[in-house]
Motif scaffolding. Sequence first.
Motif, PDB file in Angstrom:
ATOM      1  N   GLY A  19       0.767  -1.236   0.000  1.00 19.24           N
ATOM      2  CA  GLY A  19       0.000   0.000   0.000  1.00 19.24           C
ATOM      3  C   GLY A  19       0.787   1.268   0.000  1.00 19.24           C
ATOM      4  N   THR A 808      -8.857   3.507  -3.179  1.00 19.55           N
ATOM      5  CA  THR A 808      -7.739   3.632  -2.246  1.00 19.55           C
ATOM      6  C   THR A 808      -7.633   5.038  -1.686  1.00 19.55           C
ATOM      7  OG1 THR A 808      -6.492   1.909  -3.396  1.00 19.55           O
ATOM      8  CG2 THR A 808      -5.226   3.411  -2.018  1.00 19.55           C
ATOM      9  N   TRP A 847      -2.923  -6.151   2.634  1.00 14.98           N
ATOM     10  CA  TRP A 847      -2.332  -4.896   3.119  1.00 14.98           C
ATOM     11  C   TRP A 847      -2.324  -4.877   4.642  1.00 14.98           C
ATOM     12  CZ3 TRP A 847      -4.379  -1.130   6.265  1.00 14.98           C
ATOM     13  CH2 TRP A 847      -3.668   0.076   6.345  1.00 14.98           C
ATOM     14  N   ASN A 851       1.158  -4.676   6.745  1.00 11.86           N
ATOM     15  CA  ASN A 851       1.439  -3.333   7.224  1.00 11.86           C
ATOM     16  C   ASN A 851       1.134  -3.099   8.692  1.00 11.86           C
ATOM     17  OD1 ASN A 851       2.177  -1.296   4.854  1.00 11.86           O
ATOM     18  ND2 ASN A 851       0.842  -2.916   4.062  1.00 11.86           N
TER      19      ASN A 851
END
Length: 924
Positions: A19, A808, A847, A851
């Motif tokens: 991302g 996004t 993601w 993350n």
Amino acid sequence: MIRARRIWATATAVLMAVGAAPAAAQAAQPPQVRPATAANDNDGLPPGWRIVQDDGRSALEWRSPRPVPAGDARVEFHANDKVVGVPEAGKDGRTFRLPLDDARTTDPADLRDLSVLAGGRRLDREPGRASDARGTAPTAKRPVRLPAGSVDPGRPGTYRTTTGEYTLDPVRLPGFPAPVEMRAVVVAPKGAPGKRPLALFLHGRHATCYVPGDEDGVTIDWPCAKDAKPIPSHRGYLRDQELLASQGYVTVSISANGVNGQDWNAEDGGAQARSSLVRSHLARWADWAAKPATAPGPVREAPKADLSRVLLVGHSRGGEGVNRAAMDSLYPPAPAQDGYRGKVRWHIRGTVLIGPTIFGHNPVPDVPSLTILPGCDGDVSDLQGQVYADGTRGVSRGKALHSGVYMVGANHNYFNSEWTPGQAQAPADDDFWSDPEQPDPVCSPGTATRLTADQQHRAGATYIAAAARLFVAGDDRVRQLLDGTGRRAPSADPARVLTHAVGANRGAGFLPDGSVTVTGARLCDAIDPKAPCLNSETGSSPHFAHWQPEHETGRRAVALDWSAPGSAATVRPAKSLSLKDADSLALRVFVPPNTTGTRLDVSVTDSSGKRAKLGTVRVDGLPGSDRTASYWAREVRVPLTAAVRAGLDLRRVAALELTPRTGSGKAWLMDAWAWSPGTPVVREAPLTRVDIGRMKVKEGDSGVRTYQVPVRVSGKGSGTVRLYVLDPITGEAKDRLVTVRPGGTVEVPVRVEGNTRFAWDTSHDVLVKAVRGTVVGSHSGGVTAENDDPEPQVTVKPVADEVTEGQTLKWRVALSEPADAEIYTSIQFVSVAGGPELSSKDVDEQWLLENLIGEVPAGEVPLSQLDYPFLWVPVPAGSTSVDVTVPTVADEVTEPAEYVGIQPGDDEGAPQGPVLKGTVLDAP
């Protein structure tokens, strides 16, 4: 150290997450929270690793799953078998951090293969894992018991003893902000006539403070907190002291907690500070010998000490400390680096080094030494102390005996009763950590080869007394216990203790380190990233303990590998050697652990071509496992009588030949010497001393400036050293031989280019090692070019902060100007008013894994309530911005708009600027 610019460009690529673009928003956390485990080994750091901000500096951090006790081996970060740097230990005993500007690397994939080592021991993996085994034997057998020697130095003497302590005003040592204690325990003989020799003990690096009744209240702070007490490590050698005192020695064991608690940042690991402390105590004893009435009570009750007969005993880093004290007593260091400035009023006759470190690879060649190598050392597990013998070869006159004493089944700690569970005042443990479900065949408690604490301590005391009797009292009968003759001291039973040596009455030698030609075998480098003498996956040898360069010149052995008997290996020195008047040829040879019965014919040829077989030797391997450094040389001897009968000219021996007589096998020849019995009188040579300093300079805004690495040459005569200059970007070393003379200069220029862009400091490092006619004090130094440009300002602004689900969210992290280093900012997810919060079910699962969390939580969790709701966002060197993205997912549920807040933070993780709001609208 090495410039960090490249390593962290590498880190950016390795840590790239789905991302973020162009660089990733790494799933890491501020320093105050524990690290998350990487979910995908191909895209993240290994488990337990992360990047953090620490006191304004970005750092690589590793957190151990269990406490790592304060020990003597230096903890190092490695990557692809190369040193990345030396981290600082946190107070929790688990966390280790290496600042970016103290890191080095060579390979763009380095951070995918990180490891943590201390003395060659892996700290970041469980011991005994099947996947790590190197042919571990299912059981291990003790070596055959040797015949008893003619004397037993472990038997108590006739004197009763007296014990007391003294405490003096603390001393200030260079580089240490807090004063260091002057405290010691004295054990002395009662009624011994005349002046008595003095034995001084120095303990190693151990925890310094403890809270009584609190198993977790152990620290390595100095001074201790108000509710804590100092750990009395100096009282751990009382049994050794009592044995020596009963034999007529005055003994003193000194405390060094103040060094242990402050040496983490010392370039030499605290060796110079420990030397200063030792010599400060010796100076007081010299004062008291001259004016007995001024001495503390325990010293007045003891016989007067004879300072012309001093034995130094050091354990672990204490071993390196007493080695440096012996050096500094003969060849004074620079006053600016020394904590003792007075005259030398003592004579050190020898040293005993117990499981010692030797970070500098700088032994003192003309002071006799005995080095105990514990076969089950779980701290200094590479047994680097072997360098105290090997590193003296060819450096000086070669008359001082340097003995290697391999003690099968001994660990690191149990030589000190204050480091031994059940005997210590403070919490203590067995440094050889053992998994009950996967016991080590050699070193787990209860195995046939492992010693109990009392057995180990008794054996250690016996060999300390042996050194005293040989080095100080001059009793040559003890030599056979120490020099590879193959005799034992019964007081050390049931310990199996094996010895070899260099120096003393050894003459000319076949040394692979020198100019030689080898046929029928391989002349190999001990430290070589491509083709070392012993591959790390095969096993570990004390003879090949790693120093700092990834390749060392002139440190070699001869490796034999045969599949059938009869194939000879021949070693030819550039010049013929004289074996005339020698009794035997003594060889140091090792074979793989747990093997028996390797037989080698030994022959020599003179310069005319006449050849004689001297005899056949048998070499057995030591008990070993994948966790022990058991590739250690046994000393074997063959008499020269056959050569004399054959009429060889022993003044001109041109070749040594080893012919295997067993079916197949491997062996390594370390060296071979002309040997005769006896212990010669040692006279210290007037050697040249070399010390490398460190200069710090500002890089400046423009132009190129050239600086010289500070190199101090003192002493007498002239000598040769090998200088290693490390590349500040790659870490690769270039070496050259340098002739040095007192007062002369050694040119090591460093070019520093100025600029106006922020970067990490750049270290241009230099290492030095003695080759001939020299000693080395401070072995490392260089020029550090300090960044003098301000760090760019960081702003975070929205790019797409209102999107429809399935799209996004995007924010841009921007710098006020580009930098020559990665710049990090933190992003924390926080709740905001206005409606429901974006949750773990609303964002892309991959993601999320890569993350933020490492695993998907059960149920639906708002992003701000995740265990680790942080991102660390790097802006790559040379760039001015990077986008942070949160990919959302579409669903079939009709729902109102959802919101997420992001709180930018500075490089400490503290809030910086306003909370930014992101909105996700329901899909039409």
